[in-house]
Motif scaffolding. Structure first.
Motif, PDB file in Angstrom:
ATOM      1  N   SER A 113       0.838  -1.206   0.000  1.00 59.13           N
ATOM      2  CA  SER A 113       0.000   0.000   0.000  1.00 59.13           C
ATOM      3  C   SER A 113       0.868   1.248   0.000  1.00 59.13           C
ATOM      4  O   SER A 113       0.544   2.255  -0.649  1.00 59.13           O
ATOM      5  CB  SER A 113      -0.923  -0.007   1.223  1.00 59.13           C
ATOM      6  N   ASN A 116       2.096   1.753  -3.482  1.00 54.45           N
ATOM      7  CA  ASN A 116       1.025   2.229  -4.350  1.00 54.45           C
ATOM      8  C   ASN A 116       0.805   3.727  -4.174  1.00 54.45           C
ATOM      9  O   ASN A 116       0.661   4.472  -5.156  1.00 54.45           O
ATOM     10  CB  ASN A 116      -0.260   1.468  -4.036  1.00 54.45           C
ATOM     11  N   ALA A 123      -3.354   9.459  -8.952  1.00 51.20           N
ATOM     12  CA  ALA A 123      -4.518   8.621  -9.247  1.00 51.20           C
ATOM     13  C   ALA A 123      -5.719   8.988  -8.396  1.00 51.20           C
ATOM     14  O   ALA A 123      -6.871   8.740  -8.784  1.00 51.20           O
ATOM     15  CB  ALA A 123      -4.167   7.147  -9.044  1.00 51.20           C
ATOM     16  N   LEU A 124      -5.479   9.593  -7.239  1.00 56.37           N
ATOM     17  CA  LEU A 124      -6.592   9.976  -6.367  1.00 56.37           C
ATOM     18  C   LEU A 124      -7.485  11.023  -7.015  1.00 56.37           C
ATOM     19  O   LEU A 124      -8.647  11.165  -6.637  1.00 56.37           O
ATOM     20  CB  LEU A 124      -6.048  10.515  -5.039  1.00 56.37           C
ATOM     21  N   HIS A 129     -12.446   8.329  -9.183  1.00 53.94           N
ATOM     22  CA  HIS A 129     -12.584   8.706  -7.780  1.00 53.94           C
ATOM     23  C   HIS A 129     -13.663   9.759  -7.602  1.00 53.94           C
ATOM     24  O   HIS A 129     -14.509   9.654  -6.710  1.00 53.94           O
ATOM     25  CB  HIS A 129     -11.241   9.201  -7.226  1.00 53.94           C
ATOM     26  N   SER A 147     -11.671  14.547  -3.313  1.00 55.85           N
ATOM     27  CA  SER A 147     -10.668  13.700  -3.967  1.00 55.85           C
ATOM     28  C   SER A 147      -9.340  14.421  -4.176  1.00 55.85           C
ATOM     29  O   SER A 147      -8.343  13.793  -4.556  1.00 55.85           O
ATOM     30  CB  SER A 147     -11.191  13.175  -5.308  1.00 55.85           C
ATOM     31  N   ALA A 221     -12.720   4.285  -3.235  1.00 55.48           N
ATOM     32  CA  ALA A 221     -13.116   3.985  -4.609  1.00 55.48           C
ATOM     33  C   ALA A 221     -12.409   2.760  -5.166  1.00 55.48           C
ATOM     34  O   ALA A 221     -12.936   2.077  -6.048  1.00 55.48           O
ATOM     35  CB  ALA A 221     -12.842   5.188  -5.496  1.00 55.48           C
ATOM     36  N   SER A 222     -11.216   2.472  -4.683  1.00 53.16           N
ATOM     37  CA  SER A 222     -10.457   1.331  -5.188  1.00 53.16           C
ATOM     38  C   SER A 222     -11.101  -0.014  -4.830  1.00 53.16           C
ATOM     39  O   SER A 222     -10.849  -1.014  -5.496  1.00 53.16           O
ATOM     40  CB  SER A 222      -9.026   1.368  -4.644  1.00 53.16           C
ATOM     41  N   GLU A 223     -11.922  -0.056  -3.790  1.00 55.62           N
ATOM     42  CA  GLU A 223     -12.626  -1.292  -3.393  1.00 55.62           C
ATOM     43  C   GLU A 223     -14.004  -0.908  -2.848  1.00 55.62           C
ATOM     44  O   GLU A 223     -14.259  -0.968  -1.649  1.00 55.62           O
ATOM     45  CB  GLU A 223     -11.819  -2.065  -2.350  1.00 55.62           C
ATOM     46  N   SER A 311     -16.262   8.110   3.974  1.00 55.87           N
ATOM     47  CA  SER A 311     -15.745   6.747   3.841  1.00 55.87           C
ATOM     48  C   SER A 311     -16.195   5.858   4.990  1.00 55.87           C
ATOM     49  O   SER A 311     -16.442   4.659   4.803  1.00 55.87           O
ATOM     50  CB  SER A 311     -14.216   6.779   3.769  1.00 55.87           C
TER      51      SER A 311
END
Length: 340
Positions: A113, A116, A123-124, A129, A147, A221-223, A311
């Motif tokens: 993580s 990443n 990417a955020l 996102h 975001s 958003a990734s999961e 979240s």
């Protein structure tokens, strides 16, 4: 058993405080409402092991320099153990490992993580996102703000080391004269590392169990369909079964305390209460995740706090969907929750 606090003082900037033989506690400032993170020095063969690193910013590096020039002056350091990948714990790890010439030790989930976040910080801000937040009821302006500024803390990290030593659930970790049992738990973060020393009845709990506050439990958003709240509640049960009630708990924030099982029960009850509030809110009409934020969090929130609140609301919603108490429906291209 009620919580009790055997240590009545708190270390100031540039100070350490011995909380058990061969274990020193220090605090580093954070630029958030939760304004500090705890780090620990554990006496090791040939020096000191460090637990957690703080966030990566000039203020944190200056605070580390004050510790290295002050109470830890002239000491040797053997390794850096990181409990989890959140920037207030792992953010300064690359800088610290390079400066001190020490190895990083953490879980695979935390290290990957970390990589990443370091390799794809932009990417955020990608459209998936912002669409994720909008799909759950946030305005386009709010989606963009959360975001970017709201997740800006995830960029407060140093360049990771090129390698690490993996810590796994169930392994024994020798640090100096102590043998620690490695526990890992999900929910607050993936594969968070906790350490229990039976010989001293010491539990380094990271952020999984903290006095006064509940650790953030988030879906990103990734999961989007993750169930971290279910994982977190399961972890509390594992901790209760693995660590005695009377252990001295050294957490990632706030004070050392005793009364571990009581605190685990309080945290579980807290989330039950929040699920009940969500169910009541969805009883009259369907609600979006964004509609649930003020149900769980009162007062004005900045972008950073809104990202956490949103979240966490979604984490509770996903948990309740898996329980069969709520279900997702679609209304005008938005995902809504209704009571079953």
């Amino acid at each position: 058993m009620t919580l009790h606090f055997p240590i009545t003082t708190i270390p100031g900037p540039g100070e350490t405080l011995e909380v058990a033989p061969g274990i020193l506690w220090a605090r580093l400032a954070l630029p958030f409402r939760l304004n500090h993170v705890n780090v620990y020095f554990i006496e090791d063969d040939g020096g000191w092991a460090i637990l957690d690193s703080g966030i990566s910013n000039p203020e944190t590096r200056a605070a580390w320099q004050a510790l290295l020039d002050g109470p830890m002056a002239g000491q040797n350091f053997t390794r850096l153990i990181i409990t989890h990948h959140h920037p207030d714990h792992i953010g300064n790890a690359g800088w610290l490992c390079e400066k001190l010439g020490i190895e990083l030790q953490t879980s695979a989930g935390s290290f990957l993580s970390f990589l990443n976040l370091a390799q794809a910080p932009a990417a955020l801000e990608f459209d998936p996102h912002t669409r994720f937040y909008a799909r759950h009821g946030m305005s386009p302006e709010g989606s963009k703000l959360v975001s970017t500024l709201g997740l800006g803390y995830l960029r407060m990290i140093s360049t990771p080391p090129v390698s690490y030593r993996r810590l796994r659930q169930g392994m024994e970790l020798r640090i100096g004269g102590r043998s620690f049992q490695v526990l890992t738990g999900d929910g607050h973060s993936i594969e968070q590392v906790m350490l229990y020393a039976p010989s001293d009845n010491l539990f380094l709990a990271a952020d999984q169990v903290i006095e006064r506050i509940s650790p953030n439990i988030s879906v990103f958003a990734s999961e989007p369909h993750a169930n971290p709240l279910g994982d977190y509640l399961a972890s509390l049960g594992q901790i209760r079964a693995s660590v005695p009630e009377d252990a001295l708990v050294l957490s990632g924030h706030h004070r050392p305390f005793g009364g571990l099982h009581r605190r685990c029960d309080e945290l579980a009850e807290h989330h039950v209460e929040r699920c009940d509030l969500i169910e009541q809110a969805c009883a009259g009409a369907p609600k979006s995740t964004n509609d649930l934020v003020p149900v769980l969090f009162s007062g004005k929130l900045d972008a950073h706090e809104t990202s956490f609140a949103f979240s966490e609301a979604l984490a509770h919603a996903n948990y309740m969907v898996e329980q069969g108490r709520l279900r997702w429906i679609e209304e005008a291209d938005r995902l809504m929750l209704e009571r079953v």
